[in-house]
Design a protein around this motif. Structure first.
Motif, PDB file in Angstrom:
ATOM      1  N   ALA A  33       0.803  -1.219   0.000  1.00  0.00           N
ATOM      2  CA  ALA A  33       0.000   0.000   0.000  1.00  0.00           C
ATOM      3  C   ALA A  33       0.846   1.283   0.000  1.00  0.00           C
ATOM      4  O   ALA A  33       0.339   2.360  -0.276  1.00  0.00           O
ATOM      5  N   TYR A  34       2.123   1.157   0.307  1.00  0.00           N
ATOM      6  CA  TYR A  34       3.013   2.317   0.389  1.00  0.00           C
ATOM      7  C   TYR A  34       3.269   2.901  -0.995  1.00  0.00           C
ATOM      8  O   TYR A  34       3.437   2.172  -1.965  1.00  0.00           O
ATOM      9  N   ARG A  35       3.311   4.226  -1.114  1.00  0.00           N
ATOM     10  CA  ARG A  35       3.588   4.889  -2.386  1.00  0.00           C
ATOM     11  C   ARG A  35       4.605   6.004  -2.197  1.00  0.00           C
ATOM     12  O   ARG A  35       4.512   6.803  -1.270  1.00  0.00           O
ATOM     13  N   LYS A  36       5.571   6.029  -3.077  1.00  0.00           N
ATOM     14  CA  LYS A  36       6.479   7.160  -3.213  1.00  0.00           C
ATOM     15  C   LYS A  36       5.989   7.928  -4.429  1.00  0.00           C
ATOM     16  O   LYS A  36       5.284   7.374  -5.270  1.00  0.00           O
ATOM     17  N   THR A  37       6.365   9.177  -4.560  1.00  0.00           N
ATOM     18  CA  THR A  37       5.903   9.983  -5.683  1.00  0.00           C
ATOM     19  C   THR A  37       7.062  10.701  -6.351  1.00  0.00           C
ATOM     20  O   THR A  37       7.865  11.345  -5.675  1.00  0.00           O
ATOM     21  N   TRP A  38       7.126  10.561  -7.658  1.00  0.00           N
ATOM     22  CA  TRP A  38       7.990  11.387  -8.487  1.00  0.00           C
ATOM     23  C   TRP A  38       7.068  12.320  -9.244  1.00  0.00           C
ATOM     24  O   TRP A  38       5.990  11.918  -9.695  1.00  0.00           O
ATOM     25  N   LEU A  39       7.490  13.552  -9.413  1.00  0.00           N
ATOM     26  CA  LEU A  39       6.716  14.515 -10.182  1.00  0.00           C
ATOM     27  C   LEU A  39       7.368  14.675 -11.552  1.00  0.00           C
ATOM     28  O   LEU A  39       8.591  14.634 -11.674  1.00  0.00           O
ATOM     29  N   ALA A  40       6.542  14.866 -12.564  1.00  0.00           N
ATOM     30  CA  ALA A  40       7.067  14.974 -13.922  1.00  0.00           C
ATOM     31  C   ALA A  40       6.414  16.119 -14.680  1.00  0.00           C
ATOM     32  O   ALA A  40       5.223  16.401 -14.515  1.00  0.00           O
ATOM     33  N   CYS A  41       7.210  16.762 -15.520  1.00  0.00           N
ATOM     34  CA  CYS A  41       6.688  17.750 -16.462  1.00  0.00           C
ATOM     35  C   CYS A  41       6.184  16.966 -17.686  1.00  0.00           C
ATOM     36  O   CYS A  41       6.315  15.743 -17.757  1.00  0.00           O
ATOM     37  N   GLU A  42       5.613  17.678 -18.636  1.00  0.00           N
ATOM     38  CA  GLU A  42       5.116  17.017 -19.850  1.00  0.00           C
ATOM     39  C   GLU A  42       6.241  16.261 -20.563  1.00  0.00           C
ATOM     40  O   GLU A  42       6.057  15.141 -21.020  1.00  0.00           O
ATOM     41  N   GLN A  43       7.417  16.868 -20.655  1.00  0.00           N
ATOM     42  CA  GLN A  43       8.533  16.277 -21.400  1.00  0.00           C
ATOM     43  C   GLN A  43       9.045  14.993 -20.760  1.00  0.00           C
ATOM     44  O   GLN A  43       9.464  14.073 -21.462  1.00  0.00           O
ATOM     45  N   HIS A  44       9.026  14.894 -19.443  1.00  0.00           N
ATOM     46  CA  HIS A  44       9.635  13.746 -18.762  1.00  0.00           C
ATOM     47  C   HIS A  44       8.637  12.704 -18.248  1.00  0.00           C
ATOM     48  O   HIS A  44       9.052  11.705 -17.663  1.00  0.00           O
ATOM     49  N   ARG A  45       7.359  12.922 -18.443  1.00  0.00           N
ATOM     50  CA  ARG A  45       6.363  11.953 -17.964  1.00  0.00           C
ATOM     51  C   ARG A  45       6.645  10.551 -18.505  1.00  0.00           C
ATOM     52  O   ARG A  45       6.658   9.571 -17.765  1.00  0.00           O
ATOM     53  N   GLU A  46       6.867  10.451 -19.780  1.00  0.00           N
ATOM     54  CA  GLU A  46       7.062   9.147 -20.403  1.00  0.00           C
ATOM     55  C   GLU A  46       8.376   8.488 -19.971  1.00  0.00           C
ATOM     56  O   GLU A  46       8.393   7.314 -19.614  1.00  0.00           O
ATOM     57  N   THR A  47       9.483   9.235 -19.971  1.00  0.00           N
ATOM     58  CA  THR A  47      10.770   8.620 -19.643  1.00  0.00           C
ATOM     59  C   THR A  47      10.854   8.200 -18.177  1.00  0.00           C
ATOM     60  O   THR A  47      11.369   7.119 -17.873  1.00  0.00           O
ATOM     61  N   LEU A  48      10.347   9.039 -17.274  1.00  0.00           N
ATOM     62  CA  LEU A  48      10.348   8.643 -15.864  1.00  0.00           C
ATOM     63  C   LEU A  48       9.422   7.442 -15.645  1.00  0.00           C
ATOM     64  O   LEU A  48       9.754   6.515 -14.897  1.00  0.00           O
ATOM     65  N   GLY A  49       8.281   7.447 -16.311  1.00  0.00           N
ATOM     66  CA  GLY A  49       7.355   6.318 -16.221  1.00  0.00           C
ATOM     67  C   GLY A  49       7.961   5.032 -16.752  1.00  0.00           C
ATOM     68  O   GLY A  49       7.807   3.967 -16.154  1.00  0.00           O
ATOM     69  N   GLN A  50       8.682   5.119 -17.872  1.00  0.00           N
ATOM     70  CA  GLN A  50       9.327   3.934 -18.446  1.00  0.00           C
ATOM     71  C   GLN A  50      10.393   3.383 -17.508  1.00  0.00           C
ATOM     72  O   GLN A  50      10.526   2.172 -17.362  1.00  0.00           O
ATOM     73  N   PHE A  51      11.155   4.266 -16.884  1.00  0.00           N
ATOM     74  CA  PHE A  51      12.184   3.853 -15.931  1.00  0.00           C
ATOM     75  C   PHE A  51      11.570   3.032 -14.796  1.00  0.00           C
ATOM     76  O   PHE A  51      12.056   1.958 -14.437  1.00  0.00           O
ATOM     77  N   LEU A  52      10.470   3.547 -14.237  1.00  0.00           N
ATOM     78  CA  LEU A  52       9.800   2.848 -13.135  1.00  0.00           C
ATOM     79  C   LEU A  52       9.109   1.570 -13.610  1.00  0.00           C
ATOM     80  O   LEU A  52       9.161   0.541 -12.931  1.00  0.00           O
ATOM     81  N   GLU A  53       8.462   1.619 -14.756  1.00  0.00           N
ATOM     82  CA  GLU A  53       7.740   0.462 -15.300  1.00  0.00           C
ATOM     83  C   GLU A  53       8.690  -0.684 -15.602  1.00  0.00           C
ATOM     84  O   GLU A  53       8.394  -1.851 -15.315  1.00  0.00           O
ATOM     85  N   LEU A  54       9.836  -0.388 -16.167  1.00  0.00           N
ATOM     86  CA  LEU A  54      10.831  -1.402 -16.503  1.00  0.00           C
ATOM     87  C   LEU A  54      11.255  -2.210 -15.273  1.00  0.00           C
ATOM     88  O   LEU A  54      11.519  -3.406 -15.359  1.00  0.00           O
ATOM     89  N   ARG A  55      11.261  -1.566 -14.128  1.00  0.00           N
ATOM     90  CA  ARG A  55      11.654  -2.217 -12.873  1.00  0.00           C
ATOM     91  C   ARG A  55      10.468  -2.820 -12.121  1.00  0.00           C
ATOM     92  O   ARG A  55      10.631  -3.422 -11.067  1.00  0.00           O
ATOM     93  N   GLY A  56       9.264  -2.625 -12.655  1.00  0.00           N
ATOM     94  CA  GLY A  56       8.072  -3.143 -11.997  1.00  0.00           C
ATOM     95  C   GLY A  56       7.634  -2.320 -10.804  1.00  0.00           C
ATOM     96  O   GLY A  56       6.926  -2.816  -9.929  1.00  0.00           O
ATOM     97  N   PHE A  57       8.022  -1.043 -10.765  1.00  0.00           N
ATOM     98  CA  PHE A  57       7.735  -0.187  -9.621  1.00  0.00           C
ATOM     99  C   PHE A  57       6.506   0.705  -9.818  1.00  0.00           C
ATOM    100  O   PHE A  57       5.888   1.124  -8.845  1.00  0.00           O
TER     101      PHE A  57
END
Length: 68
Positions: A33-57
Protein backbone atom coordinates in the motif's frame (compact mmCIF):
# COMPACT_ATOMS: atom_id res chain seq x y z
CA UNK A 1 15.29 32.59 -9.49
CA UNK A 2 11.84 34.03 -9.14
CA UNK A 3 10.61 32.61 -12.45
CA UNK A 4 11.16 28.95 -11.47
CA UNK A 5 8.00 27.00 -10.58
CA UNK A 6 7.40 26.19 -6.93
CA UNK A 7 6.99 22.45 -7.62
CA UNK A 8 9.42 21.08 -10.17
CA UNK A 9 9.86 17.93 -12.21
CA UNK A 10 11.88 15.14 -10.56
CA UNK A 11 14.02 14.51 -13.66
CA UNK A 12 17.68 15.30 -13.20
CA UNK A 13 18.49 18.96 -13.96
CA UNK A 14 14.89 19.70 -15.03
CA UNK A 15 13.35 22.85 -13.57
CA UNK A 16 10.02 22.68 -15.41
CA UNK A 17 6.73 22.78 -13.56
CA UNK A 18 5.36 19.45 -12.36
CA UNK A 19 2.23 18.34 -14.21
CA UNK A 20 2.10 14.60 -13.40
CA UNK A 21 2.46 12.49 -10.26
CA UNK A 22 4.02 9.08 -10.82
CA UNK A 23 3.24 6.92 -7.80
CA UNK A 24 5.43 3.92 -7.24
CA UNK A 25 6.94 1.50 -4.76
CA UNK A 26 9.64 -1.13 -4.69
CA UNK A 27 7.88 -4.34 -3.64
CA UNK A 28 11.14 -5.73 -2.22
CA UNK A 29 11.39 -2.79 0.18
CA UNK A 30 7.90 -1.36 0.69
CA UNK A 31 4.51 -2.57 1.87
CA UNK A 32 2.06 -3.05 -1.03
CA UNK A 33 0.00 0.00 0.00
CA UNK A 34 3.01 2.32 0.39
CA UNK A 35 3.59 4.89 -2.39
CA UNK A 36 6.48 7.16 -3.21
CA UNK A 37 5.90 9.98 -5.68
CA UNK A 38 7.99 11.39 -8.49
CA UNK A 39 6.72 14.52 -10.18
CA UNK A 40 7.07 14.97 -13.92
CA UNK A 41 6.69 17.75 -16.46
CA UNK A 42 5.12 17.02 -19.85
CA UNK A 43 8.53 16.28 -21.40
CA UNK A 44 9.64 13.75 -18.76
CA UNK A 45 6.36 11.95 -17.96
CA UNK A 46 7.06 9.15 -20.40
CA UNK A 47 10.77 8.62 -19.64
CA UNK A 48 10.35 8.64 -15.86
CA UNK A 49 7.36 6.32 -16.22
CA UNK A 50 9.33 3.93 -18.45
CA UNK A 51 12.18 3.85 -15.93
CA UNK A 52 9.80 2.85 -13.14
CA UNK A 53 7.74 0.46 -15.30
CA UNK A 54 10.83 -1.40 -16.50
CA UNK A 55 11.65 -2.22 -12.87
CA UNK A 56 8.07 -3.14 -12.00
CA UNK A 57 7.73 -0.19 -9.62
CA UNK A 58 5.12 2.04 -11.31
CA UNK A 59 1.68 1.83 -9.73
CA UNK A 60 -0.23 4.81 -11.15
CA UNK A 61 0.11 8.11 -12.99
CA UNK A 62 -2.23 10.97 -12.16
CA UNK A 63 -2.41 14.66 -12.92
CA UNK A 64 -0.47 16.58 -10.27
CA UNK A 65 -2.60 18.90 -8.16
CA UNK A 66 -0.61 20.96 -5.65
CA UNK A 67 -2.29 21.43 -2.30
CA UNK A 68 -2.93 25.05 -1.33
Amino acid sequence: MDDEPAVQCSAKRCRSAARWALRWNNPKLHDAAYRKTWLACEQHRETLGQFLELRGFLREVTAFRPTP
